[in-house]
Write an enzyme that holds these catalytic residues in place. Structure first.
Site, PDB file in Angstrom:
ATOM      1  N   ASP A  78       0.868  -1.174   0.000  1.00 21.36           N
ATOM      2  CA  ASP A  78       0.000   0.000   0.000  1.00 21.36           C
ATOM      3  C   ASP A  78       0.906   1.226   0.000  1.00 21.36           C
ATOM      4  OD1 ASP A  78      -2.163   1.730   0.194  1.00 21.36           O
ATOM      5  OD2 ASP A  78      -2.492   1.392   2.324  1.00 21.36           O
ATOM      6  N   HIS A  79       0.370   2.348  -0.420  1.00 21.83           N
ATOM      7  CA  HIS A  79       1.100   3.603  -0.351  1.00 21.83           C
ATOM      8  C   HIS A  79       0.958   4.181   1.060  1.00 21.83           C
ATOM      9  CE1 HIS A  79       0.349   3.841  -4.910  1.00 21.83           C
ATOM     10  NE2 HIS A  79       1.630   3.597  -4.732  1.00 21.83           N
ATOM     11  N   TYR A 135      -5.238   4.081   1.062  1.00 22.42           N
ATOM     12  CA  TYR A 135      -6.316   3.213   0.574  1.00 22.42           C
ATOM     13  C   TYR A 135      -5.981   2.589  -0.784  1.00 22.42           C
ATOM     14  CZ  TYR A 135      -8.834   5.865   4.171  1.00 22.42           C
ATOM     15  OH  TYR A 135      -9.207   6.462   5.345  1.00 22.42           O
ATOM     16  N   HIS A 136      -4.751   2.093  -0.922  1.00 19.20           N
ATOM     17  CA  HIS A 136      -4.309   1.495  -2.186  1.00 19.20           C
ATOM     18  C   HIS A 136      -3.725   0.099  -1.971  1.00 19.20           C
ATOM     19  CE1 HIS A 136      -3.648   5.893  -3.757  1.00 19.20           C
ATOM     20  NE2 HIS A 136      -4.925   5.526  -3.800  1.00 19.20           N
ATOM     21  N   PRO A 137      -4.448  -0.819  -1.350  1.00 21.42           N
ATOM     22  CA  PRO A 137      -3.904  -2.168  -1.154  1.00 21.42           C
ATOM     23  C   PRO A 137      -3.784  -2.910  -2.485  1.00 21.42           C
ATOM     24  CG  PRO A 137      -6.222  -2.124  -0.544  1.00 21.42           C
ATOM     25  CD  PRO A 137      -5.828  -0.699  -0.832  1.00 21.42           C
TER      26      PRO A 137
END
Length: 550
Positions: A301-302, A475-477
């Site tokens: 994730d970021h 919110y970038h899994p």
């Protein structure tokens, strides 16, 4: 049982698509276009016909409850002082594209050349660019980089206001190049952002590919339909067990089942179906169908954190977002689809390198013209501005797993944010870089005091302590069922699950590596490309457009 348009469901479908998000709506629409195949699109959540999903400025509302958001939380994060981090995932038609920040970012072209270099043929930048173009209608028109007739409507933000101006000018004073289109030749620099908003409406994948296209006789869309388990005959997926509004039902799979449930829920579905590490499955009492140890591994994730400053009274958008202000904004939006209600507020941004040794931007700056916390399911507003930085290619990685054989129990996951020393180093550099930019003259007329981390936080050790207390997710899994050919890869370059006959995955979980930017546009591109692979179409011709390289 009926679909979204009141039509009776069938017991057998050619293609079953699980999840209606950034990939699922695209795939279902493309597979149904020819009229040759029956397609079932399943969404665990409710309809997206909701005002605060349609209204761009209301994007913070779904982050605060579990009605249209899975509202998942990580396990204790060892690199964040054992805090549990909220991971918002869309639980409605359009999936996370219905609750995200609407930033339209493709990632860096280098990302896709790197995917191909890792052994995934067909995924180089020049090969994926035609699918990015096919997916969009860009408001500035079609060119060698941008599309002009696709389902996703993309507009360039207006970025009008003193704080937006200061963001752009200060970056240029600090040596950043102004980039006209960060989704074209060059990403690195400062830019006005683009968003999937059209005529004042959030333009999610469900809106662009499902609603705007109208009903198709061979496409059934079902909400409140939770996929629980795939049943196999040998290595072939035969049936899907689904709970629809609490009633269990089985659907036969004629051709393929395609999971588009996302980087957390796709491994969850596979594990409950007996696909995963056999030792782990046996521990929780799941019968092993196929040993595939990479399922759920490699979660990325970021990792992100805010840097905040107060500003002079009246300079930010906070005053317009009071209770009375929000009422006025809502009325204007309802009747005219204009004004602040039609913005996502993230109207300017930047990509930068924190070191001369780095050849591709390793940090993204997103910006909002008020002080507010979108990160942990809260929204508190005051005069000021916020740089929200994200590490583009973190080294830290986590995993997704299950501790129960009950598919209704949510997945367990941990990201392990900031557990790799290189991530800590880059995050500290990002804080220092933001401070360097904000110190320039363009900010002087409006800038007041540093709120976070705060002027008293100066040493590297103090910044690290701040990050461990405040960093979290963008919110970038992704990457939990990654494409590849090694023993930990789950899917091949055509998104087929290794060792199974008719199961594909198309979502962020199959990314071989995390991309340098927001995930929505890349996932849509992936779904466009894989739809051609499934239908046996000749791939779109590779583009001849080049991109900036150091």
């Amino acid at each position: 049982m009926q679909d979204l348009h009141g039509r009776k469901l069938k017991s057998v479908y050619d293609y079953i698509v699980v999840g209606s998000g950034s990939a699922g709506s695209v795939l279902a629409a493309r597979l149904a276009e020819s009229g040759q195949y029956s397609v079932l699109l399943l969404e665990a959540g409710k309809s997206d016909n909701v005002i605060y999903i349609k209204m761009p400025a209301a994007l913070g509302i779904p982050l605060q409850d579990d009605k249209y958001n899975w509202f998942l939380h990580s396990e204790e994060e060892p690199g964040l002082n054992n805090r549990k981090v909220l991971e918002a995932r869309g639980k409605t038609l359009g999936g996370s594209s219905s609750i995200n920040g609407m930033n339209w970012v493709r990632g860096n072209p280098w990302d896709y050349d790197n995917w191909a270099a890792l052994g995934n043929s067909g995924w180089s930048y020049k090969e994926v660019l035609p699918y990015f173009k096919r997916s969009e209608t860009f408001d500035k028109g079609e060119n060698q980089y941008r599309g002009g007739a696709g389902p996703m409507k993309i507009e360039t933000c207006k970025a009008k206001g003193a704080l937006y101006d200061a963001f752009i000018k200060s970056a240029m004073e600090a040596g950043y190049q102004y980039i006209e289109d960060a989704n074209a030749y060059k990403q690195e620099g400062v830019h006005i952002t683009q968003r999937n908003v059209h005529k004042g409406l959030r333009w999610s994948t469900s809106r662009g590919y499902i609603h705007a296209a109208g009903p198709k006789e061979n496409l059934h869309v079902v909400t409140e339909a939770y996929a629980q388990k795939i049943k196999f005959v040998n290595k072939r997926a035969d049936k899907l067990v689904v709970s629809i509004a609490g009633v269990e039902q089985e659907f036969h799979i004629n051709k393929e089942i395609i999971s588009c449930a996302g980087a957390l829920h796709t491994p969850h579905l596979l594990l409950h179906s007996g696909i995963g590490d056999q030792a782990d499955l046996k521990k929780v009492g799941v019968n092993v169908v196929h040993h595939l140890p990479g399922v759920g591994r490699g979660l990325k994730d970021h990792v992100a954190a805010p840097v905040q400053y107060s500003s002079i009274p009246g300079s930010s958008s906070a005053g317009k977002l009071s209770a009375l202000g929000r009422l006025k904004i809502g009325i204007q939006w309802i009747f005219a689809k204009k004004g602040l209600g039609a913005t996502n507020f993230f109207e300017v941004g930047a990509f930068c390198r924190t070191s001369e040794e780095v050849k591709v931007p390793d940090v993204q700056f997103e910006f909002v013209p008020f002080l507010g916390d979108f990160q942990h399911g809260k929204l508190k507003l005051s005069d000021g501005f916020q740089y929200f930085f994200s590490l583009m290619r973190p080294k830290s990685e986590g995993r997704v797993w299950i501790e129960s054989n009950d598919p209704k129990v949510p997945p367990k996951f941990v990201f392990n944010y900031l557990t790799h020393e290189e991530d800590v180093k880059v995050a500290v550099a990002a804080v220092k870089e933001i401070r360097r930019v904000i110190a320039h003259d363009a900010w002087k007329p409006v800038r007041q005091n540093e709120v976070l981390p705060g002027a008293h936080i100066q040493t590297d050790e103090q910044i690290v302590a701040f990050l461990r207390d405040n960093a979290g997710t963008n919110y970038h899994p992704c990457c939990t069922c990654r494409m590849g050919s090694d023993e930990m890869a789950v899917t091949d370059h055509e998104a087929k699950v290794h060792g199974l006959d008719n199961v594909r995955i198309v979502d962020a979980s199959i990314m071989p590596e995390i991309v340098s930017g927001n995930l929505n546009a890349p996932i849509i591109m992936m779904a466009e490309k894989v739809s051609d692979l499934i239908l046996g179409k000749r791939p779109l011709a590779a583009a001849d457009a080049d991109y900036y390289k150091l």
